[in-house]
Motif scaffolding. Structure first.
Motif, short mmCIF file in Angstrom:
data_model
loop_
_atom_site.label_atom_id
_atom_site.label_comp_id
_atom_site.label_asym_id
_atom_site.label_seq_id
_atom_site.Cartn_x
_atom_site.Cartn_y
_atom_site.Cartn_z
N THR A 1 3.22 -0.76 0.04
CA THR A 1 3.28 -1.58 1.41
C THR A 1 1.86 -1.45 1.99
OG1 THR A 1 5.44 -1.52 1.54
CG2 THR A 1 4.27 -2.30 3.29
N ILE A 2 1.38 -0.24 2.32
CA ILE A 2 0.28 -0.03 3.07
C ILE A 2 -0.92 -0.33 2.37
CG2 ILE A 2 -1.23 1.86 4.15
CD1 ILE A 2 1.33 3.37 4.75
N LEU A 3 -1.03 0.20 1.09
CA LEU A 3 -2.02 -0.65 0.22
C LEU A 3 -2.20 -2.23 0.09
CD1 LEU A 3 -4.24 0.10 -1.81
CD2 LEU A 3 -2.47 0.01 -3.55
N SER A 4 -1.05 -2.59 0.00
CA SER A 4 -1.11 -4.27 0.20
C SER A 4 -1.53 -4.78 1.36
CB SER A 4 0.51 -4.90 -0.27
OG SER A 4 0.50 -6.22 0.05
N ALA A 5 -0.98 -4.12 2.52
CA ALA A 5 -1.76 -4.57 3.66
C ALA A 5 -3.25 -4.46 4.00
CB ALA A 5 -0.82 -3.77 4.85
N LEU A 6 -3.75 -3.32 3.26
CA LEU A 6 -5.10 -3.06 3.51
C LEU A 6 -6.04 -3.93 2.51
CD1 LEU A 6 -5.11 1.09 3.24
CD2 LEU A 6 -5.89 -0.47 5.16
N LEU A 7 -5.32 -4.24 1.24
CA LEU A 7 -6.01 -5.27 0.29
C LEU A 7 -6.03 -6.76 1.13
CD1 LEU A 7 -4.63 -4.24 -3.04
CD2 LEU A 7 -6.81 -4.30 -2.26
N LEU A 8 -4.91 -7.01 1.96
CA LEU A 8 -4.71 -8.19 2.52
C LEU A 8 -6.15 -8.41 3.66
CD1 LEU A 8 -3.66 -10.97 3.09
CD2 LEU A 8 -1.96 -9.74 4.54
N PHE A 9 -5.85 -7.12 4.52
CA PHE A 9 -6.96 -7.02 5.26
C PHE A 9 -8.46 -7.25 4.88
CE2 PHE A 9 -9.87 -4.99 8.39
CZ PHE A 9 -9.50 -5.42 9.66
N SER A 10 -8.66 -6.65 3.97
CA SER A 10 -10.15 -6.76 3.07
C SER A 10 -10.34 -7.98 2.77
CB SER A 10 -10.19 -5.53 1.93
OG SER A 10 -9.31 -6.02 1.03
N CYS A 11 -9.40 -8.76 2.31
CA CYS A 11 -9.67 -10.27 1.97
C CYS A 11 -9.79 -11.00 2.94
CB CYS A 11 -8.60 -10.54 1.00
SG CYS A 11 -8.48 -9.80 -0.68
N THR A 12 -9.12 -10.99 4.10
CA THR A 12 -9.01 -11.87 5.16
C THR A 12 -9.87 -11.51 6.63
OG1 THR A 12 -6.94 -11.15 6.10
CG2 THR A 12 -6.80 -12.70 4.22
N GLY A 13 -10.27 -10.32 6.55
CA GLY A 13 -10.87 -9.53 7.71
C GLY A 13 -9.92 -9.30 8.65
N ASN A 14 -10.06 -9.56 9.79
CA ASN A 14 -9.14 -9.48 11.03
C ASN A 14 -8.44 -10.66 11.30
OD1 ASN A 14 -11.11 -10.61 12.28
ND2 ASN A 14 -11.49 -9.39 13.68
N LYS A 15 -8.51 -11.78 10.76
CA LYS A 15 -8.09 -13.23 10.73
C LYS A 15 -6.57 -13.23 10.27
CE LYS A 15 -8.27 -17.17 12.54
NZ LYS A 15 -8.60 -17.29 14.13
N LYS A 16 -5.52 -13.36 11.15
CA LYS A 16 -4.32 -13.31 10.72
C LYS A 16 -3.95 -14.66 9.88
CE LYS A 16 -2.28 -15.81 14.60
NZ LYS A 16 -1.49 -15.97 15.79
#
Length: 779
Positions: free
Chosen positions: A9-24
């Motif tokens: 779950t943490i890894l998934s969140a980090l990957l998502l953050f890396s793709c989208t930056g800090n934009k939700k």
């Protein structure tokens, strides 16, 4: 296992953050009578601006200007032909980096609506379609032609690669994507529109709503059940009337005016267009009060630099380089009074607790002292290697997309009066015999024949044709350039088609203009030449290059093509962005097809956009003409209903027709004016007849001083432009007559009439009568 799940779950969140930056990640959907942004009601307030019409260095400034105006969204077209100028060679860099443009909008908390075409109109060369499609002479455009659809699919896939990851659910800011563009004004072909929809989805735009835009009169023709429907109209329109039919069909759909026209575009030879700020604000307020979303077309028009300005159809009418559009943000990015009025309105429609950001500072403006041109390179002394062709062929056949083309052959000796007939020269041709100019053919005037003097055996005939913008609307997108069919010499002995041509390509590239043999020798009068000079600056800033001394051509500064100029106006300056200038020495090259009156120019602090010279905007009545209907019998008499919207009239009998005359006898407002937005004629089966070859041969009265309300507006495929009888100089009384040459023999059983779209305005025709003939009316 539990620890593994947590880690994943943490890894998934980090990957998502890396793709989208800090934009939700966000959501945007079509709700009941409203759009939903993150499941909350949302009114789209979009500003239409076009990235190719703005120097990249100014993108962020223009986006901030839109934000400070009170907009929450940027709306933009994707211009196929600027991204694929040669088949298979794509360019999404520099000023074409549309992904970066969208990211800059996101930086300033602005959403984006993408309109990828493939056709966009936009008063842009060929409506955004690439010229090289016309190399295939039997090409079908905007239909399910296999080759065309194959190229559309390839292009759209490239767009998807650039923008697909910028959709809302992927952390980007793209809210919606459009399918095709105003297709109802082109034809009725749901299978084609459906295939474009599928291509758009296949390219990656499958997680945001797709929509199609049209006019209220034609949106049903191609409306697909699974797309959102939006309506386009301009200032002063009766808004309830515009959405009436849509609300009947979809009572719970959110309403949106996907193009609310803030002004209009300029044509060479016609008056600079303006539209009322008061009417604009009133319309926006009415829509906001009724929870209707909108996109303001244009919020900032910018400039059609280079060769990218298009032309209108029917009746070839090229558009100016300036795309100022009388928009709230003017061509050079400055605040206008219209901007302030719109901003004052939108300040009242902000989410609770928000205020408008400060207006960005204007960019600096400079003047440039007189620049003298002493280096000249005559075109005929600097020709490229010729290509040889027995027959005349269009520019596209010689693998040329834009610029000018020179056709050269020799003439047989003749001592008798003769004429040169060119079928057809697209768009502005100069004819030379042994180096002396003997005539000009102007497509705007429909010219194709000139007298030529007696000639010696072997006299050299040169026909230099400048291609202006390809038509960007309707069937006019099939707009081959150069000479499209043949050249003939006609005299008392008969007609001879000329053969055996040498053909010289004159492209618009800066490198072609620079790589010439410049000298201090002046060019001969009425001959095309390149003029080069340098000027020095101790500071840079925006300026406006004064072209009042020049005739017709293009300007290059430091390698940037500023666009076309033409002495007939109304535009007499070219916008020079300061970001393309430099401290110290700068280079300027002017290619003038005719030659200047004085080879000087300067940089002005303000543009000149409304000075006409010569007979440019052509009225349709000569001084001695008066229509004589005394011996004619009307085929129909009637009265139009009051109000807006199309009205259909049938005669009850079919009539062979070449010339159609509508005579207005009175108005509903008891004023002396007549106004018509559009006319359509109906054929044997009640179908609308093609208007491609129509020409107005007489209009008793037209307003061309205060506005471009000339008679040909009744078939220009633009419902917001009108024919209006004169009100600024003369107020001509009823009756008012309009005579149209259909250009071909037709069977006519009736007609459809569209009054102007504004409510309670003068010129709403009441009583009328119709005349039709196979021969000309007496003038």
């Amino acid at each position: 296992m539990k620890q593994l799940i947590i880690c994943l779950t943490i890894l998934s969140a980090l990957l998502l953050f890396s793709c989208t930056g800090n934009k939700k990640q966000e959501t945007f959907s079509v709700g009941k009578n409203t759009f939903l942004l993150n499941n909350e009601p949302f009114v789209v307030k979009a500003a239409e601006i076009h990235y190719p019409r703005i120097p990249r260095e100014y993108w962020e400034h223009r986006i901030q200007m839109c934000k400070s105006l009170g907009m929450n969204t940027i709306c933009l077209y994707i211009f196929w032909n600027i991204h694929e100028p040669e088949e298979g060679k794509f360019n999404f860099t520099g000023n074409n980096d549309v992904a970066e443009f969208c990211k800059l909008a996101q930086k300033h908390d602005m959403y984006v609506i993408v309109r990828p075409g493939p056709y966009v109109c936009a008063e842009w060369e060929m409506g955004g379609l690439p010229w090289w499609l016309l190399k295939k002479e039997d090409i079908g455009l905007r239909v399910q032609d296999p080759y065309y659809m194959e190229r559309v699919r390839i292009f759209m896939a490239e767009v998807g690669k650039q923008l697909g990851n910028l959709q809302l659910d992927k952390g980007g800011n793209i809210l919606m994507v459009q399918v095709e563009n105003e297709y109802g004004a082109y034809g009725t072909d749901k299978p084609y529109v459906a295939e474009i929809r599928d291509i758009v989805r296949e390219s990656g735009f499958n997680s945001v709503p797709l929509f199609q835009c049209d006019w209220n009169s034609n949106f049903e023709n191609n409306a697909l059940d699974d797309l959102l429907w939006t309506i386009n109209f301009g200032t002063g329109a009766n808004i309830d009337e515009q959405f009436k039919r849509l609300k009947e069909l979809r009572p719970e759909t959110p309403l949106m005016c996907s193009e609310f026209w803030s002004g209009w575009f300029d044509h060479w030879g016609a008056k600079h267009e303006t539209r009322s700020a008061q009417a604009l604000v009133q319309g926006m307020k009415e829509m906001l009060d009724k929870n209707i979303s909108f996109s303001l077309y244009m919020t900032h028009g910018g400039t059609s630099f280079g060769h990218w300005a298009g032309a209108n159809f029917p009746n070839f009418s090229p558009t100016c380089t300036s795309y100022d559009y009388d928009a709230p943000i003017n061509e050079s990015g400055k605040v206008t009074p219209k901007y302030m009025e719109v901003r004052n309105l939108l300040a009242n429609y902000l989410p609770e607790g928000q205020t408008l950001p400060a207006i960005p500072d204007s960019l600096p403006v400079i003047s440039i002292p007189e620049i003298k041109f002493e280096q000249v390179a005559p075109l005929f002394d600097n020709l490229p290697e010729p290509k040889v062709s027995e027959n005349i062929r269009s520019m596209e056949f010689f693998d040329q997309g834009w610029g000018s083309i020179l056709y050269r052959t020799t003439l047989s000796k003749s001592d008798v009066k003769q004429f040169l007939r060119v079928t057809e020269a697209h768009d502005w041709a100069q004819i030379y015999i042994d180096g002396e100019r003997v005539g000009v053919m102007n497509r705007l005037k429909g010219e194709g024949v000139i007298p030529i003097p007696p000639v010696r055996e072997g006299a050299v005939l040169d026909i230099l044709v400048e291609a202006m913008g390809r038509m960007n609307f309707g069937k006019g997108i099939y707009d081959w350039k150069g000479i499209t069919e043949k050249v003939e010499v006609q005299n008392e002995k008969g007609t001879t088609e000329l053969k055996n041509w040498q053909v010289y390509n004159i492209p618009v590239d800066y490198t072609f203009a620079k790589d010439k043999k410049y000298a201090a020798t002046p060019a001969k009068e009425n001959t095309p030449a390149y003029y080069k000079a340098t000027f020095n600056l101790d500071k840079t800033g925006d300026t406006f290059i004064n072209m009042m001394n020049w005739r017709k051509g293009m300007v290059y500064v430091n390698g940037h093509n500023l666009g076309r100029f033409w002495e007939i106006g109304p535009q007499q300056t070219l916008f020079m962005p300061g970001c393309w200038l430099k401290k110290g020495e700068n280079e300027i090259i002017i290619f003038d097809l005719v030659g200047p009156t004085t080879a000087t120019t300067e940089g002005l602090l303000q543009p000149i956009l409304d000075v006409q010279r010569g007979n440019g905007a052509y009225k349709h009545r000569k001084a001695h003409e008066n229509l004589d209907l005394s011996g004619e019998t009307p085929v129909h008499k009637g009265s139009f209903k009051p109000g807006n919207g199309w009205q259909k009239v049938t005669f009850g009998k079919a009539h062979e027709t070449r010339y159609f005359c509508l005579e207005a006898l009175s108005s509903h407002g008891k004023d002396d004016f007549a106004a018509i937005a559009e006319l359509e004629l109906l054929g044997e089966n009640g179908e609308r007849l093609s208007r491609q070859h129509w020409k107005v041969v007489y209009a008793d009265s037209e307003e061309a001083e205060e506005a471009n309300n000339i008679a040909s507006n009744v078939f220009d495929l633009q419902e917001s432009t009108i024919w209006h009888t004169s009100y600024s100089i003369n107020k001509d009384p009823f009756p008012h007559q309009l005579v149209i040459d259909l250009g071909e023999d037709k069977v006519v059983t009736g007609f459809e009439y569209l009054p102007r779209m504004e409510a309670n305005k003068p010129g709403m025709i009441k009583d009328y009568q119709v005349y039709v003939k196979m021969s000309k009316f007496k003038l």
